[in-house]
Design a protein around this motif. Structure first.
Motif, PDB file in Angstrom:
ATOM      1  N   LEU A  78      -6.830   0.459  -4.571  1.00 27.82           N
ATOM      2  CA  LEU A  78      -6.211   1.731  -4.927  1.00 27.82           C
ATOM      3  C   LEU A  78      -6.395   2.003  -6.409  1.00 27.82           C
ATOM      4  O   LEU A  78      -6.587   1.083  -7.213  1.00 27.82           O
ATOM      5  CB  LEU A  78      -4.719   1.729  -4.567  1.00 27.82           C
ATOM      6  CG  LEU A  78      -4.415   1.630  -3.063  1.00 27.82           C
ATOM      7  CD1 LEU A  78      -4.089   0.194  -2.684  1.00 27.82           C
ATOM      8  CD2 LEU A  78      -3.293   2.554  -2.657  1.00 27.82           C
ATOM      9  N   VAL A 117       0.842  -1.196   0.000  1.00 25.81           N
ATOM     10  CA  VAL A 117       0.000   0.000   0.000  1.00 25.81           C
ATOM     11  C   VAL A 117       0.880   1.249   0.000  1.00 25.81           C
ATOM     12  O   VAL A 117       0.639   2.204  -0.758  1.00 25.81           O
ATOM     13  CB  VAL A 117      -0.948   0.021   1.219  1.00 25.81           C
ATOM     14  CG1 VAL A 117      -1.661   1.375   1.329  1.00 25.81           C
ATOM     15  CG2 VAL A 117      -1.972  -1.104   1.113  1.00 25.81           C
ATOM     16  N   GLU A 148      -6.584   5.544  -2.268  1.00 25.71           N
ATOM     17  CA  GLU A 148      -7.546   4.499  -1.913  1.00 25.71           C
ATOM     18  C   GLU A 148      -8.927   4.912  -2.412  1.00 25.71           C
ATOM     19  O   GLU A 148      -9.452   5.965  -2.049  1.00 25.71           O
ATOM     20  CB  GLU A 148      -7.534   4.258  -0.408  1.00 25.71           C
ATOM     21  CG  GLU A 148      -6.221   3.638   0.063  1.00 25.71           C
ATOM     22  CD  GLU A 148      -6.307   3.091   1.467  1.00 25.71           C
ATOM     23  OE1 GLU A 148      -7.102   2.152   1.703  1.00 25.71           O
ATOM     24  OE2 GLU A 148      -5.567   3.595   2.327  1.00 25.71           O
ATOM     25  N   ARG A 166      -7.057  -3.732   0.241  1.00 22.38           N
ATOM     26  CA  ARG A 166      -7.421  -2.340   0.017  1.00 22.38           C
ATOM     27  C   ARG A 166      -7.373  -2.075  -1.490  1.00 22.38           C
ATOM     28  O   ARG A 166      -6.543  -2.655  -2.197  1.00 22.38           O
ATOM     29  CB  ARG A 166      -6.472  -1.424   0.782  1.00 22.38           C
ATOM     30  CG  ARG A 166      -6.723  -1.521   2.291  1.00 22.38           C
ATOM     31  CD  ARG A 166      -5.522  -1.210   3.128  1.00 22.38           C
ATOM     32  NE  ARG A 166      -5.229   0.204   3.194  1.00 22.38           N
ATOM     33  CZ  ARG A 166      -4.272   0.723   3.984  1.00 22.38           C
ATOM     34  NH1 ARG A 166      -3.543  -0.085   4.749  1.00 22.38           N
ATOM     35  NH2 ARG A 166      -4.040   2.023   4.004  1.00 22.38           N
ATOM     36  N   SER A 212     -11.318  -2.216   3.163  1.00 17.61           N
ATOM     37  CA  SER A 212     -10.812  -3.436   2.526  1.00 17.61           C
ATOM     38  C   SER A 212     -11.960  -4.327   2.090  1.00 17.61           C
ATOM     39  O   SER A 212     -13.067  -4.267   2.646  1.00 17.61           O
ATOM     40  CB  SER A 212      -9.879  -4.201   3.474  1.00 17.61           C
ATOM     41  OG  SER A 212     -10.571  -4.605   4.644  1.00 17.61           O
ATOM     42  N   GLN A 263       1.049   4.164  -2.807  1.00 16.96           N
ATOM     43  CA  GLN A 263       0.773   5.544  -2.409  1.00 16.96           C
ATOM     44  C   GLN A 263       1.934   6.462  -2.764  1.00 16.96           C
ATOM     45  O   GLN A 263       1.714   7.631  -3.119  1.00 16.96           O
ATOM     46  CB  GLN A 263       0.461   5.612  -0.912  1.00 16.96           C
ATOM     47  CG  GLN A 263      -0.893   5.008  -0.559  1.00 16.96           C
ATOM     48  CD  GLN A 263      -1.162   4.946   0.934  1.00 16.96           C
ATOM     49  OE1 GLN A 263      -0.224   4.879   1.743  1.00 16.96           O
ATOM     50  NE2 GLN A 263      -2.420   4.944   1.318  1.00 16.96           N
TER      51      GLN A 263
END
Length: 244
Positions: free
Chosen positions: A194, A163, A173, A192, A180, A167
């Motif tokens: 994205l 993650v 997200e 999660r 999630s 990011q």
């Protein structure tokens, strides 16, 4: 969708330069998997990487699945130059072939479904591999998607480290921080979700003076080759699609 393009031309186009981009050679080669042997090599990396944390999935990842040979999917394979050992892999699925795998588990907003999309899955790097392998796979996914005219990149991430990587590449997200969803194609484990808008990502990276900007956009890596056609040495019975 596997597209062929000239890396030098893309480098110059992407950075708006009249001169060729700087060249950096890597200790590995990254290419599209074209044969069953290629896919088995990619699967060995998947099984090893996922098996370290999810041993219950290791056996099922040792062989290619139907999505690996889908006409709208491409499997990236990274191999060390010295040993030829496979050390990294990733799969890209294009929405031209229908709903993405993640869309069978997560109801996407209408504005997402209205765009062309690619999903990144089976992202795996061997333990002890060159640290640049992970970033090179992301660069290859970006270049491949951009050449195909993809607007949005979708990713499911289970581990906090992954993650954070996404990011850092300015993925956000889609359903808010920490939300999630169990993904059918990832063993039902919660991930999660994205997203990255590829239409604006270059401008965002440049505006932010992104630390990886040079590697991702302003350098030509001859060892990253995401061309469509298999090498001449690949025989007809080796070429995709791969019947089980």
């Amino acid at each position: 969708m596997r597209l062929c393009f000239n890396p030098v031309g893309i480098g110059a186009e992407m950075v708006g330069m009249s001169m060729p981009a700087p060249v950096q050679l890597l200790g590995f080669r990254l290419r599209i998997a074209h044969t069953r042997q290629d896919l088995l090599a990619a699967c060995s990396v998947r099984a090893g990487a996922y098996g370290r944390h999810l041993p219950q999935l290791q056996q099922s990842l040792l062989a290619p699945d139907d999505m690996d040979s889908d006409a709208h999917s491409s499997v990236l394979l990274c191999e060390e130059k010295r040993s030829g050992k496979p050390v990294g892999t990733m799969r890209l699925q294009h929405s031209l072939g229908g709903p993405l795998q993640i869309e069978h588990s997560v109801a996407m907003p209408a504005e997402v479904l209205a765009c062309s999309r690619v999903e990144l899955t089976r992202f795996a790097v061997s333990q002890g591999a060159d640290p640049l392998v992970r970033l090179a796979l992301m660069k290859a996914a970006f270049l491949h998607s951009r050449a195909a005219g993809v607007q949005l990149m979708l990713l499911g991430a289970r581990s906090p480290a992954l993650v954070r990587l996404y990011q850092r590449l300015q993925c956000s997200e889609l359903f808010g921080a920490g939300a999630s969803f169990p993904l059918q194609h990832a063993g039902g484990l919660p991930h999660r979700v994205l997203i990255n808008d590829l239409r604006s990502v270059e401008a965002r990276w440049r505006a932010a003076g992104h630390a990886w900007l040079g590697f991702m956009l302003d350098t030509w890596h001859p060892d990253i080759d995401v061309t469509r056609n298999p090498p001449a040495s690949a025989s007809a019975d080796q070429a995709l699609p791969l019947a089980a």
